[in-house]
Every structure is written in structure tokens, then in C-alpha cells.
Design an enzyme around this catalytic site. Structure first.
Site, short mmCIF file in Angstrom:
data_model
loop_
_atom_site.label_atom_id
_atom_site.label_comp_id
_atom_site.label_asym_id
_atom_site.label_seq_id
_atom_site.Cartn_x
_atom_site.Cartn_y
_atom_site.Cartn_z
N ASP A 96 0.87 -1.17 0.00
CA ASP A 96 0.00 0.00 0.00
C ASP A 96 0.91 1.22 0.00
O ASP A 96 1.83 1.33 0.81
CB ASP A 96 -0.87 -0.01 1.27
CG ASP A 96 -2.23 0.60 1.02
OD1 ASP A 96 -2.29 1.69 0.42
OD2 ASP A 96 -3.24 0.00 1.45
N ASP A 197 -2.93 4.79 -2.45
CA ASP A 197 -3.98 5.40 -1.63
C ASP A 197 -4.38 6.78 -2.16
O ASP A 197 -3.50 7.59 -2.48
CB ASP A 197 -3.42 5.54 -0.20
CG ASP A 197 -4.48 5.85 0.83
OD1 ASP A 197 -5.39 5.03 1.01
OD2 ASP A 197 -4.40 6.92 1.47
N GLU A 249 -6.32 3.97 -5.89
CA GLU A 249 -7.61 4.22 -5.23
C GLU A 249 -8.00 5.64 -5.63
O GLU A 249 -7.31 6.60 -5.29
CB GLU A 249 -7.49 4.12 -3.71
CG GLU A 249 -8.87 4.22 -3.06
CD GLU A 249 -8.84 4.78 -1.64
OE1 GLU A 249 -9.78 4.52 -0.88
OE2 GLU A 249 -7.89 5.52 -1.30
N HIS A 318 -11.31 -2.61 3.42
CA HIS A 318 -11.21 -2.25 4.84
C HIS A 318 -11.93 -0.94 5.17
O HIS A 318 -11.92 -0.53 6.33
CB HIS A 318 -9.73 -2.12 5.21
CG HIS A 318 -9.07 -1.00 4.47
ND1 HIS A 318 -8.92 -1.01 3.09
CD2 HIS A 318 -8.57 0.18 4.89
CE1 HIS A 318 -8.34 0.12 2.72
NE2 HIS A 318 -8.12 0.86 3.78
N ASP A 319 -12.50 -0.28 4.16
CA ASP A 319 -13.22 0.97 4.41
C ASP A 319 -14.73 0.82 4.29
O ASP A 319 -15.47 1.77 4.54
CB ASP A 319 -12.81 2.04 3.37
CG ASP A 319 -11.38 2.54 3.57
OD1 ASP A 319 -10.87 2.49 4.71
OD2 ASP A 319 -10.80 3.00 2.57
#
Ligand code: ISL
Ligand code: CA
Length: 535
Positions: A96, A197, A249, A318-319
Site C-alpha cells: 500500500d 492510496d 484508489e 477495509h473501508d
């Protein structure tokens, strides 16, 4: 060879995957001990949520050293062992990359607080307005102001996320050079690429006031701007030296913006996570919920499938809250879990499975705020309280939207600690771990886990499923049907998103049915998913 187009990628949230040393926190040796599980599932790559050194205000998305491993998770030697052990099983590792912001504990930030330091311009520092108010009217992603005053420098710094996540200033070329070095550091260790990210908000054009909005005022000054495209092209030069891939993302991205970000000729990203299909049960942002309407969801998927050559396919991360209670039905837990797996593994694009999805984990069963950890939920609770929203309503909202829904520990077995830990877990384990767990599903060939494994294999062995074109057939209020087509080969997928039966006109020889039907006469049971070979 574009290996990533033939791959199934699995996302690990390290804190919640497997604890190996009895401190209640998942770690890298824990991940290594579970690699066989991932190999059995047939995944080709892992995306690891951040494992870097971090004070954990946002569980690793606030990095204080990009070249160190968070000691809670292990050592650099553990990380190197993970890369090697994964490789031995044919699994690549994707890190990430969080470069929109760093933790305020990062030494760049600490040095930046001194105006005379070489790091002075690494972040966005501003004076307040003449009337004493904040430098501008922007609002952040976690529902609060996005300026914080630093008494040492006597200026404010910008933070679009939590207060301790300071935004990096990409107008300063030195920042990009630092990032390139970080990429090289990890690529030399053998990682296959990066999940980037919030990558489409890196570049802020000005820090002027934005148009007033219900949320994210100021976003026109940073969403998908040309400056970001330029940065991505520069990073691509480094990535190309190592044949590495990126998945961005990208928040609030439209199909045409996504196309620009992924067009091979532009040399920016390989693929992006778009959000539109995850937003069809809300108005603008997730705090304004509306009922999930399958048709809106189908139309959105069709739009993205037909306007982009290659998508990422994901229903969880995870969000986001878990997918079964959201898009499926807890009354038909197993059937709808398998139906969602079928959708995930038969659309055109690279599927991402989020840990626990393969065993049908559902949302947390907490009943009070104190049991939560998510910084976003805590901030929002504060904001709602400030607006005098009654407690019950606050809880209702947070319960439905909290990111902790997806962050409870992985349910490996029915024992105490669910096989995740022998100690007190950092976040509560769902009480349903006695029913929903891997060990039980391994023994039951009719389980969600076996279905994922089986469809993963089907996809691996079927070129039409991996590379075929997507052709929509039906996107109704309840039934979604489409074909994958490659040369003369065709497969039809029919999905019933409802507790009610349905009938359709599609026919064919049954390749898979989650109701284990051998023949298909056009009648679908609740949450039935069938894959047909049309005749
Ligand atoms: O999760 C969201 C809303 O609940 C999104 O707005 C989210 O903040 C956005 O997708 C960015 O997410 C990424 O960056 C954040 C981090 O907290 C998330 O976990 C990460 O996925 C800041 O680094
Ligand atoms: Ca541990």
C-alpha cells in the site's frame, strides 16, 4: 504479459488477519503462517494494507517511516521472508503506497515545523485569514476541518484526513524525488507493485476557498487534476524499471477520468478502484444512506463494464461495510454470499477479495461506541454530537457505516479468539465466529469458502471468463444477467438479487448453480446464481 489481468488479488488488513505472538494484534509472521490458506484459495497476489512504521491514528494510513516495519507487525526480516514465502507459492506482494499525506510524526513533518529547514516546503503551510479564521473553507474526508495550527511554526498545515495526517506538497519537486526513492526501496525487495492510496487527490492547484458543498468543500481544487497525471507519469518511469504494476484508489472518479488514468498509452496507472457502485446506497457521501436498489447497482456496473476496457472488481475492502448484509441478504446468508462471489469472479476485470469475504463474514455485532476503534467513526460521532443529533440516531448511522465493520479479526475457527489470537484482540471478534469460520467451511463442500475456491479455479481455467468481452443481457429490479464472450465461446451469468423467486428467458446448460441445480428452466430461487453455457 499483463499477469494482473489473469490474477485474483486478495487484500490483507494485517492488524486483523492473524496474531502470532499473543498480543492480540495481527502480524507478518501470522500472515506467513496462513499463506497456505491463500494458495488454496487460488490467489495470485496479495495487497497488504500498510505495514510501515506508524503511530496508528488511522491504522497505518499515517506513516511515520516508509522504510521501517511497524514493530507490532514484525521486522524487515519478517517482511522479506513474507515476500519470499509468498513467491514460493506463486503469490506476488503488492504494498500500500500512502503518499498523499504522512503522519505528523514523520521526521519530514517534524523538520518542516522549522521554516528555515530544507523540509520547510514539504507540506502545505498557511497563515490564517486576516479575520482570524482558517486559511480556507475546505472540509476533510473525516467530516472535520482540514487545517491544524502548529504553535512552533505559527502556521496552519493542511490535512484532508485525520489531524495527524498532514498532506504532502507536490508543488515541491523534492517531495516527488523522495517518493521515487521509496518506490525503488521496495521494488528492490521484490514487491510486484503498489495500491496507491487516494492517488487522484495528490495535486492541489490552489488553496483558495472552494464552492460551498454539503461535504468536501474545496474538492474542485484537488480531484483528478492535470498535476496528478504528471506526477503519475513520473512515477511510472521508476515502476517501469521493475515491471511493477499500480492500482490507484481514486475517489469520486468518473468513467472518463478513470479511462485517462488507466489508458496504456498515457503510462500512468494500470487500473483503478472506482467507487460509484459502492455509492449506490447513499446520496453523495456515505453518511446520507438510502435503500439499496439492485437496479441502480446493476446499471452502474454495466456503465463501468462497458466504458472501461479493464476494471477492478471489488465488493469489499477495509473501508466498507461487509457485502452480504449490504448487497445480499442475511436471511439467505450462504446463497447470497455465493451469488456475490459469482458476480465478483465473472465480471470483466481484476477481482479483489477482501479477507473474510471468502467465508462470508458479516458486519460487527458491537452495541456501543466504546467498542469501536475507527478514527473516522469517532470523528463523525463528535460532529454529530455537536449538531445535537440524538444518541440513537448517531449510533444507527455509525453502525451502518463504520469501517470497523470490515475490520474485526478473521474468523479462522470456532475456538475462543477465533484462531486469530490467544489474547484479547485489538478489536472485538464477532460472536458469530462459532458459526462463521474457516475451519467449519473447509469441512463442508457446500460452503461459501468452497464456492470461492471452485469459481476461482473455473476462472483460472477459462479464458472467456478472464479475458472475454462483457455483454449485458438484463439489468432489472431484481435480476442481473450478462454474457462473457470470446471468439465463438460464450458464458451466460444470471443472478437473482432477491429473497423472492424470479423467472427469466435465458437458457443454457448449467455450469454452476448455487442451488446445485442440474438443469435450468428459467426459474430462479431466491439469491440463485447460475452460470450457463448457452446452446
Ligand atoms: O472510507 C471512506 C469513507 O468512509 C473514504 O472516504 C476513504 O476515506 C477514502 O476512500 C480514502 O481511503 C484511503 O485513505 C484514507 C484511509 O483512512 C483509508 O483507510 C484508505 O483506504 C486515508 O489514508
Ligand atoms: Ca501480534
Amino acid at each position: 504479459m499483463e499477469w494482473w489481468k489473469d490474477a485474483i488479488i486478495y487484500q490483507i488488513y494485517p492488524r486483523s488477519f492473524q496474531d502470532s505472538n499473543g498480543d492480540g494484534i495481527g502480524d507478518i509472521p501470522g500472515i506467513i503462517s496462513r499463506l497456505d490458506h491463500l494458495q488454496q484459495l487460488g490467489v495470485n497476489a496479495l495487497w497488504l494494507s500498510p505495514v510501515y512504521k506508524s503511530p496508528n491514528a488511522d491504522n497505518g494510513y499515517d506513516i511515520s517511516d516508509y522504510r521501517e516495519i511497524n514493530p507490532e507487525y514484525g521486522t524487515m526480516a519478517d517482511m522479506e521472508r513474507l515476500i519470499a514465502e509468498a513467491k514460493r507459492r506463486g503469490i506476488r506482494v503488492i504494498m500500500d503506497l500512502v503518499i498523499n499525506h504522512t503522519s505528523t510524526e514523520h521526521y519530514w513533518f517534524q523538520k518542516s515545523r522549522d521554516k528555515t529547514s530544507p523540509y520547510a516546503d514539504y507540506y502545505y503551510w498557511q497563515h490564517g485569514k486576516a479575520d482570524g479564521s482558517l486559511p480556507n473553507n475546505w472540509t476533510g474526508f473525516f467530516g472535520e476541518d482540514c487545517w491544524e495550527f502548529d504553535p512552533q511554526r505559527c502556521e496552519y498545515y493542511l490535512h484532508l484526513f485525520a489531524r495527524t495526517q498532514a498532506d504532502l506538497n507536490y508543488h515541491n519537486p523534492a517531495v516527488l524525488e523522495e517518493v521515487k526513492d521509496i518506490l525503488r526501496f521496495w521494488l528492490r525487495k521484490g514487491v510486484a507493485g503498489f495500491r496507491c492510496d487516494v492517488i487522484n487527490i495528490l495535486y492541489k492547484d490552489t488553496l483558495e476557498d472552494g464552492k460551498k458543498r454539503l461535504a468536501l468543500t474545496g474538492s474542485e481544487h484537488y480531484l483528478s487534476l492535470e498535476g496528478t497525471h504528471e506526477i503519475l507519469r513520473q512515477l511510472r518511469e521508476v515502476l517501469d524499471e521493475y515491471n511493477a504494476i499500480t492500482v490507484g484508489e481514486t475517489v469520486f472518479v468518473t468513467p472518463s477520468q478513470a479511462q485517462d488514468l488507466c489508458a496504456p498509452a498515457r503510462r500512468e496507472l494500470n487500473m483503478v478502484f472506482s467507487f460509484e457502485h459502492m455509492e449506490c446506497d447513499q446520496y453523495f457521501i456515505k453518511w446520507f444512506k438510502r435503500k439499496f436498489r439492485p437496479k441502480v447497482f446493476f446499471d452502474c456496473l454495466v456503465k463501468w463494464q462497458t466504458s472501461l476496457d479493464w476494471n477492478t472488481i471489488y465488493l469489499e475492502n477495509h473501508d466498507q461495510p461487509r457485502s452480504i448484509p449490504r448487497f445480499g441478504s442475511e436471511a439467505y446468508w450462504k446463497e447470497s454470499g455465493k451469488l456475490l462471489a459469482t458476480l465478483l469472479l465473472t465480471l470483466r476485470g481484476t477481482p479483489f477479495i477482501y479477507q473474510g469475504q471468502e467465508i462470508g463474514m458479516v458486519n460487527f455485532d458491537f452495541d456501543r461506541m466504546r467498542q469501536l476503534n475507527d478514527v473516522e467513526s469517532k470523528n463523525v460521532e463528535k460532529v454529530l454530537r455537536r449538531f445535537h443529533v440524538p444518541q440513537r440516531l448517531r449510533w444507527k448511522l455509525i453502525r451502518r457505516t463504520s469501517r470497523d465493520n470490515a475490520r474485526t479479526p478473521f474468523q479462522w475457527d470456532e475456538g475462543p479468539g477465533a484462531g486469530f489470537t490467544d489474547a484479547r484482540p485489538w478489536l472485538g471478534i464477532n460472536r458469530n465466529s462459532e458459526q462463521i469460520n474457516l475451519s467449519r467451511q473447509e469441512k463442508d463442500k457446500d460452503s461459501i469458502w468452497w464456492w470461492y475456491k471452485d469459481l476461482g479455479r473455473l476462472r483460472r481455467d477459462s479464458e472467456v471468463l478472464r479475458r472475454g468481452q462483457f455483454v449485458p443481457l438484463e439489468a432489472g429490479t431484481q435480476v442481473f444477467a450478462y454474457q462473457r464472450v470470446l471468439g465463438g465461446e460464450k458464458l451466460t451469468v444470471v443472478l437473482n438479487f432477491s429473497d423472492q423467486p424470479a423467472s427469466v428467458s435465458h437458457r443454457g446448460q448449467v455450469l454452476r448453480s448455487n442451488w446445485n441445480k442440474a438443469h435450468f428452466d428459467g426459474r430462479l430461487s431466491p439469491w440463485e446464481a447460475v452460470i450457463l453455457i448457452p446452446q
